[in-house]
Write an enzyme that holds these catalytic residues in place. Structure first.
Site, PDB file in Angstrom:
ATOM      1  N   ASP A 103       4.798 -29.527  30.298  1.00 42.48           N
ATOM      2  CA  ASP A 103       4.413 -28.124  30.242  1.00 42.48           C
ATOM      3  C   ASP A 103       4.244 -27.525  31.629  1.00 42.48           C
ATOM      4  O   ASP A 103       4.365 -26.313  31.798  1.00 42.48           O
ATOM      5  CB  ASP A 103       3.110 -27.988  29.443  1.00 42.48           C
ATOM      6  N   MET A 116      -0.958 -20.141  27.077  1.00 42.25           N
ATOM      7  CA  MET A 116      -0.292 -18.919  27.523  1.00 42.25           C
ATOM      8  C   MET A 116       0.697 -19.164  28.659  1.00 42.25           C
ATOM      9  O   MET A 116       1.359 -18.230  29.095  1.00 42.25           O
ATOM     10  CB  MET A 116      -1.349 -17.907  27.997  1.00 42.25           C
ATOM     11  N   ARG A 117       0.802 -20.408  29.127  1.00 41.31           N
ATOM     12  CA  ARG A 117       1.719 -20.660  30.240  1.00 41.31           C
ATOM     13  C   ARG A 117       3.157 -20.325  29.848  1.00 41.31           C
ATOM     14  O   ARG A 117       3.930 -19.823  30.670  1.00 41.31           O
ATOM     15  CB  ARG A 117       1.608 -22.106  30.706  1.00 41.31           C
ATOM     16  N   ALA A 118       3.520 -20.592  28.605  1.00 43.30           N
ATOM     17  CA  ALA A 118       4.890 -20.305  28.171  1.00 43.30           C
ATOM     18  C   ALA A 118       5.200 -18.820  28.281  1.00 43.30           C
ATOM     19  O   ALA A 118       6.284 -18.427  28.738  1.00 43.30           O
ATOM     20  CB  ALA A 118       5.097 -20.789  26.739  1.00 43.30           C
ATOM     21  N   VAL A 160       5.506 -17.913  32.092  1.00 41.96           N
ATOM     22  CA  VAL A 160       6.730 -18.431  32.701  1.00 41.96           C
ATOM     23  C   VAL A 160       7.953 -17.693  32.174  1.00 41.96           C
ATOM     24  O   VAL A 160       8.877 -17.363  32.927  1.00 41.96           O
ATOM     25  CB  VAL A 160       6.857 -19.945  32.451  1.00 41.96           C
TER      26      VAL A 160
END
Length: 743
Positions: free
Chosen positions: A192, A273-275, A278
Site C-alpha cells: 500500500d 484514504m491513501r488510494a 494517490v
C-alpha cells in the site's frame, strides 16, 4: 553504457508509471511486478538519465537546493549566497543485503567517543535525495528496511536515532521497486505504501522475441553508437518531463473528477484514504503529461488502473488485479450521478494532440513517431525488444529515423515515451472504451492471476481470490482456521523474521561484544566498563572518561528470525481413503498463512505411490505453495522412506544456498509405510538420515478413527521430534504461547 529509455518500449504501463512519477514524485513511487527478463531493471536504470539536472549547494553531502536549503541539514546552515553547482540526477541502487546503517546513515561512534564530536556518515537515502532510489527484488529486502525507506519516501525525511543523538535530513526521491512474484510477495501493508504498481510480462510472439535478440546484440556490439541513435528521442522525453513538471502546478482537479476518484475507490473497497490521494495525484500528473490544464475522466481511469490493483490485496492468497469492467461501471455511476456537471465532458475535453491512446505526451500525433529504421542495427521488425541482461524491450518509438511506419506498427500512436503498437493502442485517455492493456500485457497479467471475475462475481476459491477465468488456481484455507505457532529450539543467527529466537540487529539487548568491523548499536555500559581499568595508565586524574576505539562494545540483541518451513506431506491412499486430505490441506494452508506472516521461506514435498516429489523448492511465495496444493493428487502406496530422504536432500542443498536460515520440517502423515520391501524398517533408516541433518522436525499425526496404530508417534520418536495431532495445530487457542519444537 545505460540502455536508452526510448528504446525500451512495449511495456507501456511500466513506462507510463515511471514517467508519471518523474513528473510528480509525490505520487509515491512505482512497484514493478513481473517475471524475470522483462526489462524491469533496464527501464528503471534508463529513467534517471531523463530527469532534469539538480542544482545543489556546493559541497553539501545531502544535495540541498541553494534556493530552498534544508534548515535542518547536518551540513548546514547554508548561507543565503551559497555557491551552487549542477549535477545529474542520481540513480542510487539499494542492495538486498544492505544493513540498516548503510541505508539511513550512521553516527561515527568511535569518533564520537574518542574525540567528543558528533560525526554523521550519510547513507543511501541521503545519496538518493532529489534522484531515484531503485530497489531490485524489493520483496527479498528485510521488512524493517522496507519500512525505513517507505517511511522516508512518504515523509520526505530520514531520521537517525542513535544513543540519544538525533540526525534528520531531507530525503525526497523517486522510489522504484521491482520484484518477481514467484520469489515471494510483499506484505499488503507494504504494498500500500507504493504509489503505483504495474504487472509486466514478456511477449509470446516469436517475431517480437527475434527482435529482442537483434536489438540486444546491436547494443552489445556498439553501445555508444546504439545510445547515440536514441539520444534525440531520450532528449525529447526529458524535455517533456521537464515541461510536465512546470505545467503540473497549474493543472486543475475539478469536483467531478474527485467524485469519480471517490466512487472508484469505494467500489473496489480499498482500505484507508491513501488510494484516493494517490489516484488524485496520478491523475493530475497524467493530465500534465498530456498537456491538459485540468483532469478528465480518462486521467482518472488511467490513474485508477495504476494506483488500485495492489491495494485490493488483503492476505497472501489474494492476487493483485483490477476488473476493468467494474472500473468503467464505477466511473459511469459517478457521471450518471451528476449528468449536468460541466466538468464531466470526458475525453473530448483534451489537451493538444490528444487524438489517441498513448503515453507519449503532448506531441503524440502520428501513427508511429519513429524508431530506428531497418538500416540501423536491430532496426525494424516487431516491437517489444532488447534490453540489458536479456530482458525484453520494444524498440518502437522516437528514434533517429524520425516518423516512420517501417517498424511493423499496426497503428499505435507512439510518442517519445513510446507505446505498444502491437494492438494499435497504448496507455492514454482513450483507453476507457475497452481493455486498457495490450494483448501481451493481458497475457502477463493472466499468468499472474491479476484479473477479477466479470461483473464482480464471487470468486471461485480454487481460482484465487480475484476469481478471474484466467487466474492461476490456488487453494485457500477455510475461514477462521488458524495455526498454532511452531518454533525451532535454541537461539539462531538467521535472517530477521517473526518465528524463532535469534540474535539479530533488532530486539532486546542481551549482552555485549567486541565489534567485528563497523560498530552496530553501541552498548554504553560495557564500553565504560572496558575503558575504566585503563584510565590511570592513560593519565586521567579528573575530567571526562578517556576512551579509545578498542574500548567500544556493541550490543548483542535478540529478536526473531524467519525459518525455512519444509512441509513433507503424505498424499498416499491411506490418507485419501479416510477422506482426510481435505483436513490436511486446510491445516497445511493455515500453516502456510502463518509462515507468510512470520516471513519464512517454504518448500513442499509430497510422497505417494513409489516415490516422493518436490512440489515446490524453497521460496518466499506462499501463493505458489498454495497453488501446488490444488494440484496434489492422492492415492497409491505410502513411500514414507522416500519422503524423508527427499527432505534430507532438500535440506542439504538449502544449507549451501542459505546457510543462516534454520529449517523447520513438518512431516504430515499417519505414519504408515507400505511401499517397497520392509517399508517400516526402511522408513526408520530414513528417519535416522533426516535426524542426522540436525534440522528440528515436527510430526503432525493425521491418524483418525477408533483403531489407532500410533505409527506417527513412533516416527516422532525416531526423529527425536515432538508429536502433535492434526487438530491441535489448527484449533485456534485463546492465547497462543507457541508450541516449541524441542520435545
Amino acid at each position: 553504457m545505460t540502455y536508452p529509455f526510448s528504446a525500451v518500449l512495449g511495456m507501456e504501463d511500466m513506462r507510463l508509471a515511471l514517467l508519471l512519477n518523474a513528473v510528480s514524485p509525490a505520487i509515491g513511487g512505482v512497484l514493478v511486478r513481473g517475471e524475470k527478463g522483462t526489462a524491469k531493471s533496464t527501464a528503471v536504470r534508463a529513467l534517471a538519465a531523463l530527469l532534469p539536472p539538480v542544482r545543489r549547494v556546493a559541497g553539501c553531502r545531502f544535495g540541498c537546493d541553494p534556493v530552498e536549503p534544508d534548515p535542518a541539514c547536518p551540513d548546514g546552515p547554508h548561507p543565503a549566497a551559497a555557491t551552487a553547482e549542477i549535477r545529474p540526477a542520481r540513480l542510487v541502487e539499494l542492495p538486498v543485503g544492505a544493513a540498516e546503517d548503510r541505508v539511513v546513515g550512521s553516527l561515527d561512534l568511535e569518533k564520537a567517543l574518542g574525540e567528543g564530536v558528533r560525526a554523521y556518515e550519510p547513507g543511501l537515502l541521503a545519496a538518493a535525495h532529489r534522484g531515484v532510489l531503485y530497489v531490485d527484488e524489493v520483496n527479498l529486502l528485510h521488512d524493517h528496511l522496507v519500512d525505513l525507506l517507505l517511511d522516508a519516501a512518504a515523509m520526505g525525511r530520514s531520521h537517525v536515532e542513535r544513543e540519544g543523538v538525533s540526525v534528520s535530513h531531507a530525503a525526497r526521491f523517486l522510489l522504484v521497486g521491482t520484484m518477481n512474484p514467484e520469489e515471494g510477495e510483499l506484505r499488503p501493508q507494504l504494498l500500500d505504501r507504493f504509489g503505483l504498481t504495474v504487472e509486466v510480462g514478456a511477449s509470446r510472439d516469436p517475431e517480437v522475441r527475434v527482435e529482442v535478440v537483434r536489438r540486444r546484440l546491436a547494443a552489445d556490439a556498439d553501445p555508444a553508437g546504439f545510445a547515440a541513435r536514441w539520444a534525440d528521442a531520450d532528449a525529447a522525453i526529458a524535455a517533456q518531463v521537464a515541461a510536465a513538471r512546470r505545467r503540473l502546478s497549474g493543472v486543475r482537479l475539478p469536483d467531478a473528477a474527485l467524485r469519480q476518484i471517490a466512487e472508484v475507490c469505494a467500489a473496489f473497497d480499498v482500505d484507508g484514504m491513501r488510494a484516493d490521494i494517490v489516484t488524485a495525484r496520478t491523475a493530475l500528473a497524467h493530465a500534465a503529461w498530456h498537456g491538459r490544464d485540468r483532469v478528465t475522466i480518462d486521467d482518472v481511469r488511467v490513474a485508477a488502473r495504476l494506483a488500485l490493483p495492489h491495494r485490493r490485496r488483503r492476505d497472501p492468497f489474494d492476487t493483485p488485479g483490477l476488473d476493468e469492467k467494474r472500473l468503467d461501471e464505477a466511473l459511469q455511476r459517478a457521471q450518471d450521478a451528476h449528468p449536468d456537471d460541466p466538468d464531466d465532458d470526458g475525453p473530448d475535453d483534451s489537451g493538444p494532440n490528444d487524438s489517441g491512446p498513448n503515453d507519449g505526451g503532448p506531441n503524440d500525433g502520428g501513427p508511429n513517431d519513429g524508431g530506428p529504421n531497418d538500416s540501423g542495427p536491430g532496426g525494424g521488425g516487431p516491437q517489444d525488444h532488447a534490453t540489458s541482461d536479456g530482458e525484453s524491450v520494444d524498440h518502437r518509438g522516437p528514434g533517429p529515423a524520425g516518423p516512420s511506419a517501417a517498424d511493423g506498427d499496426t497503428g499505435g500512436a507512439d510518442g517519445p515515451a513510446g507505446a505498444d503498437g502491437d494492438t494499435g493502442r497504448a496507455d492514454g485517455p482513450a483507453g476507457a472504451d475497452g481493455d486498457a492493456r495490450s494483448a501481451d500485457d493481458r497475457g502477463g497479467r493472466a499468468r499472474h492471476g491479476g484479473r477479477e471475475a466479470p461483473d464482480g462475481a464471487d470468486a471461485d476459491p480454487r481460482r484465487g481470490r480475484d476469481g478471474g477465468a484466467d487466474a492461476q488456481p490456488v487453494a485457500v484455507p477455510r475461514g477462521g482456521l488458524t495455526a498454532r505457532l511452531l518454533t525451532a529450539p535454541g537461539v539462531g543467527d538467521g535472517v530477521p523474521g517473526r518465528r524463532s529466537r535469534a540474535r539479530t540487529g533488532r530486539g532486546r539487548t542481551t549482552g555485549a561484544r567486541v565489534p567485528n568491523g563497523r560498530v552496530g548499536a553501541l552498548h554504553l555500559p560495557a564500553t565504560v566498563r572496558a575503558a575504566a581499568p585503563h584510565q590511570a595508565s592513560r593519565g586521567r586524574l579528573t575530567g571526562p572518561l578517556r576512551l579509545r576505539p578498542d574500548d567500544v562494545r556493541e550490543a548483542v540483541r535478540e529478536g526473531r528470525e524467519g525459518n525455512l518451513v519444509l512441509f513433507v506431506v503424505d498424499a498416499s491412499g491411506s490418507m485419501g481413503a479416510r477422506q482426510r486430505m481435505t483436513a490436511v490441506k486446510d491445516a497445511v494452508l493455515a500453516l502456510l498463512t502463518d509462515a507468510y506472516q512470520r516471513r519464512d521461506k517454504v518448500a513442499v514435498i509430497a510422497f505417494r505411490g513409489a516415490d516422493a516429489r518436490t512440489l515446490l523448492p524453497a521460496t518466499s511465495s506462499v501463493l505458489a505453495a498454495s497453488t501446488r496444493l490444488t494440484e496434489l493428487p492422492t492415492g497409491g502406496r505410502t513411500p514414507l522412506a522416500e519422503g524423508l530422504l527427499a527432505a534430507a536432500d532438500l535440506l542439504r542443498v538449502e544449507r549451501l544456498r542459505d546457510p543462516k536460515r534454520r529449517p523447520l520440517v513438518l512431516v504430515v502423515t499417519d505414519g504408515r509405510a507400505t511401499a517397497g520391501t520392509r517399508p517400516l524398517d526402511r522408513a526408520a533408516g530414513a528417519a535416522t538420515v533426516l535426524a542426522a541433518t540436525g534440522a528440528p522436525c515436527v510430526v503432525v499425526d493425521c491418524e483418525s478413527g477408533p483403531v489407532r496404530l500410533n505409527l506417527a508417534r513412533r516416527l516422532a520418536t525416531q526423529l527425536n521430534a515432538p508429536h502433535h495431532p492434526l487438530a491441535a495445530l489448527t484449533h485456534p487457542p485463546a492465547r497462543d504461547a507457541g508450541l516449541p519444537v524441542a520435545a
